[in-house]
Design a protein around this motif. Sequence first.
Motif, mmCIF file in Angstrom:
data_model
loop_
_atom_site.group_PDB
_atom_site.id
_atom_site.type_symbol
_atom_site.label_atom_id
_atom_site.label_comp_id
_atom_site.label_asym_id
_atom_site.label_seq_id
_atom_site.Cartn_x
_atom_site.Cartn_y
_atom_site.Cartn_z
ATOM 1 N N THR A 102 7.012 -41.562 -4.463
ATOM 2 C CA THR A 102 7.570 -40.340 -5.055
ATOM 3 C C THR A 102 8.273 -40.608 -6.384
ATOM 4 O O THR A 102 8.658 -39.667 -7.071
ATOM 5 C CB THR A 102 8.539 -39.642 -4.072
ATOM 6 O OG1 THR A 102 9.477 -40.610 -3.597
ATOM 7 C CG2 THR A 102 7.787 -39.014 -2.915
ATOM 8 N N ASP A 103 8.436 -41.886 -6.777
ATOM 9 C CA ASP A 103 8.946 -42.196 -8.115
ATOM 10 C C ASP A 103 7.859 -41.974 -9.168
ATOM 11 O O ASP A 103 8.152 -41.832 -10.348
ATOM 12 C CB ASP A 103 9.416 -43.662 -8.210
ATOM 13 C CG ASP A 103 10.658 -43.929 -7.360
ATOM 14 O OD1 ASP A 103 11.387 -42.968 -7.061
ATOM 15 O OD2 ASP A 103 10.865 -45.099 -6.999
ATOM 16 N N VAL A 104 6.609 -41.959 -8.721
ATOM 17 C CA VAL A 104 5.473 -41.828 -9.639
ATOM 18 C C VAL A 104 4.789 -40.468 -9.482
ATOM 19 O O VAL A 104 4.389 -39.849 -10.460
ATOM 20 C CB VAL A 104 4.438 -42.954 -9.396
ATOM 21 C CG1 VAL A 104 3.308 -42.884 -10.411
ATOM 22 C CG2 VAL A 104 5.097 -44.321 -9.434
ATOM 23 N N LEU A 105 4.650 -40.014 -8.245
ATOM 24 C CA LEU A 105 3.934 -38.766 -7.949
ATOM 25 C C LEU A 105 4.855 -37.766 -7.257
ATOM 26 O O LEU A 105 5.801 -38.168 -6.577
ATOM 27 C CB LEU A 105 2.740 -39.072 -7.030
ATOM 28 C CG LEU A 105 1.723 -40.078 -7.558
ATOM 29 C CD1 LEU A 105 0.779 -40.506 -6.446
ATOM 30 C CD2 LEU A 105 0.947 -39.496 -8.722
ATOM 31 N N SER A 106 4.554 -36.489 -7.402
ATOM 32 C CA SER A 106 5.403 -35.475 -6.781
ATOM 33 C C SER A 106 5.200 -35.443 -5.266
ATOM 34 O O SER A 106 4.076 -35.534 -4.764
ATOM 35 C CB SER A 106 5.122 -34.103 -7.403
ATOM 36 O OG SER A 106 4.464 -33.247 -6.529
ATOM 37 N N SER A 110 -0.511 -41.920 -16.493
ATOM 38 C CA SER A 110 -0.770 -42.978 -17.475
ATOM 39 C C SER A 110 -1.303 -44.223 -16.772
ATOM 40 O O SER A 110 -1.090 -44.399 -15.569
ATOM 41 C CB SER A 110 0.535 -43.330 -18.189
ATOM 42 O OG SER A 110 1.410 -44.000 -17.281
ATOM 43 N N PRO A 111 -1.990 -45.099 -17.515
ATOM 44 C CA PRO A 111 -2.450 -46.359 -16.921
ATOM 45 C C PRO A 111 -1.306 -47.156 -16.280
ATOM 46 O O PRO A 111 -1.497 -47.801 -15.257
ATOM 47 C CB PRO A 111 -3.063 -47.118 -18.100
ATOM 48 C CG PRO A 111 -3.465 -46.044 -19.068
ATOM 49 C CD PRO A 111 -2.436 -44.949 -18.907
ATOM 50 N N PHE A 141 -9.086 -50.621 -9.397
ATOM 51 C CA PHE A 141 -8.389 -49.424 -8.930
ATOM 52 C C PHE A 141 -8.244 -48.410 -10.071
ATOM 53 O O PHE A 141 -8.526 -47.224 -9.897
ATOM 54 C CB PHE A 141 -7.017 -49.791 -8.355
ATOM 55 C CG PHE A 141 -6.259 -48.629 -7.781
ATOM 56 C CD1 PHE A 141 -6.620 -48.079 -6.559
ATOM 57 C CD2 PHE A 141 -5.183 -48.082 -8.454
ATOM 58 C CE1 PHE A 141 -5.929 -47.014 -6.014
ATOM 59 C CE2 PHE A 141 -4.470 -47.009 -7.924
ATOM 60 C CZ PHE A 141 -4.843 -46.463 -6.698
ATOM 61 N N ALA A 142 -7.862 -48.902 -11.244
ATOM 62 C CA ALA A 142 -7.710 -48.027 -12.415
ATOM 63 C C ALA A 142 -9.042 -47.363 -12.769
ATOM 64 O O ALA A 142 -9.086 -46.182 -13.108
ATOM 65 C CB ALA A 142 -7.169 -48.822 -13.600
ATOM 66 N N THR A 143 -10.132 -48.122 -12.666
ATOM 67 C CA THR A 143 -11.468 -47.581 -12.932
ATOM 68 C C THR A 143 -11.823 -46.511 -11.907
ATOM 69 O O THR A 143 -12.348 -45.442 -12.268
ATOM 70 C CB THR A 143 -12.531 -48.709 -12.910
ATOM 71 O OG1 THR A 143 -12.189 -49.654 -13.917
ATOM 72 C CG2 THR A 143 -13.921 -48.174 -13.168
#
Length: 110
Positions: free
Chosen positions: A4-8, A40-41, A103-105
């Motif tokens: 939740t620090d990165v996504l809602s 963001s990446p 994972f990023a890809t």
Amino acid sequence: MAMTDVLSAEDIKKAVGAFSAAESFNYKKFFEMVGLKKKSPEDVKKVFHILDKDRSGFIEEDELKFVLKGFTPEGRDLSDKETKALLAAGDKDGDGKIGADEFATMVAES
């Protein structure tokens, strides 16, 4: 760091809930619904590191099975079939695990 620090929290709850039925998991739709696709990446890498429970630098098949639980404790375990499909989609070099770049890809292609 918590997911939740990165996504809602609301997006996580909605996305995990959408795939609560067995054999329903679709990583492309999930990454979009959870809001990961527009991050963001750097944020995508943060999520990768949260999911890499053993801090090996890779998400292995046994960690993939619990990928929804990585987003929220209420998430279900993926079936073996779903886990293998997710691994096949992300493991571009065929080493049996998903690295940070893979994972990023995966997220970018979703």
